[in-house]
Design an enzyme around this catalytic site. Structure first.
Site, PDB file in Angstrom:
ATOM      1  N   GLY A   1       7.164   3.332  13.405  1.00  0.00           N
ATOM      2  CA  GLY A   1       6.079   3.330  12.432  1.00  0.00           C
ATOM      3  C   GLY A   1       4.681   3.205  12.999  1.00  0.00           C
ATOM      4  O   GLY A   1       3.701   3.232  12.249  1.00  0.00           O
TER       5      GLY A   1
ATOM      6  N   CYS B   1      -0.307  -0.545  13.723  1.00  0.00           N
ATOM      7  CA  CYS B   1      -0.973   0.609  14.334  1.00  0.00           C
ATOM      8  C   CYS B   1      -2.177   0.160  15.159  1.00  0.00           C
ATOM      9  O   CYS B   1      -2.683  -0.951  15.007  1.00  0.00           O
ATOM     10  CB  CYS B   1      -1.424   1.588  13.253  1.00  0.00           C
ATOM     11  SG  CYS B   1      -0.061   2.393  12.386  1.00  0.00           S
TER      12      CYS B   1
ATOM     13  N   HIS C   1      -4.759   5.722  15.153  1.00  0.00           N
ATOM     14  CA  HIS C   1      -5.447   6.514  14.135  1.00  0.00           C
ATOM     15  C   HIS C   1      -6.770   5.875  13.730  1.00  0.00           C
ATOM     16  O   HIS C   1      -7.042   4.700  14.021  1.00  0.00           O
ATOM     17  CB  HIS C   1      -4.557   6.714  12.903  1.00  0.00           C
ATOM     18  CG  HIS C   1      -4.227   5.445  12.152  1.00  0.00           C
ATOM     19  ND1 HIS C   1      -5.104   4.832  11.283  1.00  0.00           N
ATOM     20  CD2 HIS C   1      -3.082   4.704  12.136  1.00  0.00           C
ATOM     21  CE1 HIS C   1      -4.542   3.757  10.761  1.00  0.00           C
ATOM     22  NE2 HIS C   1      -3.302   3.651  11.270  1.00  0.00           N
TER      23      HIS C   1
ATOM     24  N   ASN D   1      -5.879   0.724  15.383  1.00  0.00           N
ATOM     25  CA  ASN D   1      -6.981   1.241  14.558  1.00  0.00           C
ATOM     26  C   ASN D   1      -8.209   1.500  15.415  1.00  0.00           C
ATOM     27  O   ASN D   1      -8.590   0.661  16.243  1.00  0.00           O
ATOM     28  CB  ASN D   1      -7.358   0.232  13.472  1.00  0.00           C
ATOM     29  CG  ASN D   1      -6.291   0.063  12.398  1.00  0.00           C
ATOM     30  OD1 ASN D   1      -6.440  -0.764  11.501  1.00  0.00           O
ATOM     31  ND2 ASN D   1      -5.217   0.839  12.467  1.00  0.00           N
TER      32      ASN D   1
ATOM     33  N   TYR E   1       0.837  -1.203   0.000  1.00  0.00           N
ATOM     34  CA  TYR E   1       0.000   0.000   0.000  1.00  0.00           C
ATOM     35  C   TYR E   1       0.870   1.250   0.000  1.00  0.00           C
ATOM     36  O   TYR E   1       1.952   1.287   0.605  1.00  0.00           O
ATOM     37  CB  TYR E   1      -0.977   0.009   1.176  1.00  0.00           C
ATOM     38  CG  TYR E   1      -0.349   0.042   2.559  1.00  0.00           C
ATOM     39  CD1 TYR E   1      -0.046   1.243   3.186  1.00  0.00           C
ATOM     40  CD2 TYR E   1      -0.063  -1.146   3.241  1.00  0.00           C
ATOM     41  CE1 TYR E   1       0.513   1.278   4.446  1.00  0.00           C
ATOM     42  CE2 TYR E   1       0.489  -1.122   4.504  1.00  0.00           C
ATOM     43  CZ  TYR E   1       0.786   0.092   5.102  1.00  0.00           C
ATOM     44  OH  TYR E   1       1.346   0.126   6.359  1.00  0.00           O
TER      45      TYR E   1
END
Length: 406
Positions: free
Chosen positions: A332, A354, A336, A356, A317
């Site tokens: 990294g 991350c 979010h 989410n 991506y």
């Protein structure tokens, strides 16, 4: 009977009279003549000060002036004060100037016997001092000379974070970064000081040769006022490098807010002063692949970005736009919004590392977050690497202290 001896002096003959004859001659001379001869001898031997006219020569002033650094000194430390001192007298005037004629600020003590500079000197400059004084005997004397300061091979700039008037979370370390490597870390660290409005145990640690951080042993007490002073101008970093300028900052610690994520639960909990105030469903990094885990460890909110663009060609991506993003590491990881992963939020860990959240929850957390807020992650297979420049809370206290240069 009197005996005479002839003694050669400089090629001539001088007569020496036996002692009894000398005493006889002295008895014939007038006493006043003897006194006048003694007074003349005192002046002739260079004692300075009173005692006859020395054959018509005026005696030297009793006042004497000395300087530190001494005349003709080189490589003088730019932070050491210039001192001029007068003994047996008082100063009438003192002036120290550089080669451009700029006067160095300074002041006399109350007795006017010592002058001390009141500002640092410049690198690689030549200075001249000129002073005059009046002695206790009423006579004037003067003093002058020159000296030179050290000339660095390079000057190294340093920056401080947090900046002035910032308000940060209870996990925020103090960071000093240097624009070039520092060889003498101890010299640099000795120039650093931290003052707090309440007692806080903490220590400096070098994370690399261009960064030293200070963190408390435990999270900062909420609402602590902090002042950091880095008196780095004139500090010899080694290898001909010197500090470019002093830097300082004053900031405050905000309320106590801590995020806790136990990855198998698929929940992100927010605590204020130890009490849970929010509990959001989340999807964390994939469990099966340690490279995609949301790693274990305590990190902090580093940035707040209303919108961020994510790229990872390795995982297929690029140019992916997400909102309400709080960076929590330089490895990294972010917290979010990811509505594209809505089906797994609160149910499965499927992200690439991350945390989410649903958009509304991400916005609510974003609005509550402060830079420096701790984020504690547990339950994963992998740990956060200690290679980032923000790894302060990933080290235990003893390891942290071992990184001090002092």
């Amino acid at each position: 009977m009197n005996f005479r001896h002839n003694v050669r002096l400089g090629g001539g003959i001088a007569r020496m009279v036996e002692r009894r004859s000398l005493l006889k001659a002295a008895a014939i001379a007038a006493p006043a003549g003897v006194l006048a001869a003694c007074s003349g001898d005192d002046a002739a031997d260079g004692a300075g000060g009173s005692g006859g006219d020395g054959g018509g020569q005026e005696s030297r002033p009793v006042a004497s002036i000395t300087a530190d650094p001494k005349p003709d000194a080189t490589d003088v430390d730019v932070t050491s004060p210039v001192k001029l001192t007068v003994a047996e007298g008082t100063f009438d005037d003192v002036k120290v100037t550089n080669e451009d004629g700029k006067t160095v600020e300074g002041s006399l003590n109350e007795d006017k016997t010592e002058w001390v500079s009141g500002e640092p000197l410049g690198y690689g400059r030549k200075y001249t001092y000129a002073a005059s004084a009046t002695g206790s005997d009423g006579k004037k004397t003067s003093f002058d000379g020159t000296f030179g300061t050290v000339q660095p091979a390079s000057v190294v700039r340093a920056t401080l974070y947090p900046g002035d008037d910032a308000e940060v979370g209870v996990g925020q370390p103090i960071t000093v970064k240097f624009e070039a490597p520092v060889s003498d870390r101890a010299a640099a660290q000795r120039a650093l000081s931290v003052e707090t409005s309440t007692e806080v145990e903490g220590a400096w640690a070098w994370l690399n040769d261009q960064q030293v951080d200070w963190r408390p042993r435990e999270y900062w007490p909420a609402h602590t006022e902090v002042t950091v002073t880095a008196k780095l101008y004139g500090v010899n970093y080694g290898g001909g490098a010197y500090g470019k300028a002093d830097v300082s900052t004053s900031f405050r610690i905000g309320r106590n807010q801590v995020v806790k994520v136990h990855t198998p639960e698929h929940r992100m909990r927010v605590y204020r002063d130890g009490k849970e105030v929010a509990n959001y469903p989340c999807s964390n990094g994939e469990d099966a692949d340690p490279n995609l885990n949301t790693p274990n460890g305590t990190v902090i909110v580093m940035t707040k970005e209303p919108t961020s663009i994510f790229d990872n060609e390795q995982y297929g991506y690029t140019d992916v736009k997400k909102t309400w993003c709080c960076r929590i590491s330089n490895h990294g990881e972010y917290i979010h919004e990811n509505e594209e992963n809505a089906a797994n939020i609160g149910k499965a860990n499927t992200s690439h590392g991350c945390v989410n959240l649903f958009a509304a929850d991400a916005k609510a957390y974003f609005d509550s977050a402060m830079l420096g807020d701790p984020v504690e992650v547990t339950g994963s297979k992998a740990d956060f690497p200690t290679t980032s420049d923000v790894m302060d809370w990933l080290l235990d206290w003893e390891t942290w202290k071992s990184k001090s240069a002092l």
